[in-house]
Design an enzyme around this catalytic site. Structure first.
Site, PDB file in Angstrom:
ATOM      1  N   CYS A 179      29.370 -62.102 -14.190  1.00 50.89           N
ATOM      2  CA  CYS A 179      28.200 -62.820 -13.664  1.00 50.89           C
ATOM      3  C   CYS A 179      27.341 -63.124 -14.880  1.00 50.89           C
ATOM      4  O   CYS A 179      27.095 -62.237 -15.709  1.00 50.89           O
ATOM      5  CB  CYS A 179      27.437 -61.953 -12.680  1.00 50.89           C
ATOM      6  SG  CYS A 179      25.786 -62.588 -12.305  1.00 50.89           S
ATOM      7  N   CYS A 211      27.670 -70.329 -14.171  1.00 52.08           N
ATOM      8  CA  CYS A 211      27.607 -69.355 -13.088  1.00 52.08           C
ATOM      9  C   CYS A 211      29.031 -69.154 -12.560  1.00 52.08           C
ATOM     10  O   CYS A 211      29.687 -70.131 -12.179  1.00 52.08           O
ATOM     11  CB  CYS A 211      26.710 -69.910 -11.984  1.00 52.08           C
ATOM     12  SG  CYS A 211      26.733 -68.925 -10.473  1.00 52.08           S
TER      13      CYS A 211
END
Ligand code: DGL
Length: 277
Positions: A187, A78
């Site tokens: 992302c 992440c």
């Protein structure tokens, strides 16, 4: 870290399902590992959290994961978690961490027009870490930053539905207006849209993510290779490196339990239920 011949457990953490393509990539290219995946659905989305609260949350997660499965290494699959908490986690725990950051460096190598688009959470887009990556590797390029929070929510909660392509279309239009030739998926969730992007955007942009860099970094750490080495990864076809039996998925909240069980099934992971963070 010493090389283990028995499968080594590696934990992957994301706010939700975004980091899954990172774990499957690593499992397909490094045969002697097993993966434990935590989708922190109880704290989704990370992109709107204050840095301090996100850092604290990740410290608790790593503590619990160590009790639960004693991973040899943790991959923050992440970008938001990595830019916010990586150094804190490294200072707290005696195990290696691998962070995911927007792939600005490879994008800068590819962009001919020196115009690069970055899609990410607002948190990642405003973090000084992104600025320093740009200053180090793409100082001569024009960067267009597009926050795409709505898209992340859709991917997380409606994974099995046909996606509404309008948002993707309008993001593509922003990159077109900026004359970008390369787009960085900053992302991890966006990788699930790889095919949809190809269908919508055709070959207008080269789309870049950081899966390969992460897998290579895991491999380096496992084998004590220097940070500047470029190990060749085995190119195993899917059927020769099955994920099934080597991967487990956990979540952090009972909300959507059946949905996440279905996601685990879809990727051939076993489902381990709830990690009580
Ligand atoms: N997948 C996360 C990332 O790479 C963000 C998603 C979220 O906001 O929770 O930044």
């Amino acid at each position: 870290m010493t090389y283990h011949s028995a499968p080594l457990t590696i934990a992957f953490v994301d706010s939700g399902i975004g980091g899954i393509p990172y774990m499957t990539h690593a499992l397909r290219h490094i045969p002697d590992i097993r993966g434990v995946y935590l989708a922190d659905n109880g704290f989704f989305p990370y992109g709107i959290r204050e840095p301090e609260e996100l850092s604290e949350r990740l410290v608790s997660i790593v503590r619990k994961l160590r009790e639960q499965s004693d991973p040899a290494m943790v991959v923050l699959a992440c970008n938001t978690a990595s830019v916010v908490a990586l150094s804190e986690l490294r200072s707290r725990f005696p195990i290696p961490f691998v962070g995911t950051v927007p792939a600005i460096k490879p994008a800068a190598l590819h962009s001919r027009r020196r115009r690069i688009g970055v899609m990410a959470t607002e948190q990642t887009l405003k973090d000084p870490y992104l600025d320093s990556l740009i200053a180090d590797y793409a100082a001569d390029a024009e960067i267009t930053r597009v926050p795409a929070t709505g898209l992340i929510e859709g991917i997380e909660h409606r994974f099995f539905d046909d996606m509404d392509g309008d948002l993707l279309e309008s993001i593509g239009a922003q990159f077109d207006r900026a004359d970008s030739d390369t787009v960085v998926l900053g992302c991890t969730h966006f990788i699930h849209l790889e095919h949809a992007m190809r269908a919508k955007w055709g070959s207008r942009f080269r789309v870049i993510d950081s899966r390969e860099g992460i897998t290579r970094q895991i491999f380096r750490l496992m084998n004590n290779l220097p940070a500047d080495s470029y190990p060749r990864l085995p190119e195993l076809p899917e059927h020769e490196a099955p994920v099934a039996g080597r991967a487990m998925m956990l979540i952090s909240s009972a909300e959507g339990l059946d949905y996440y069980r279905r996601i685990a099934d879809h990727f051939s992971f076993s489902f381990g239920g709830i990690l009580d963070v």
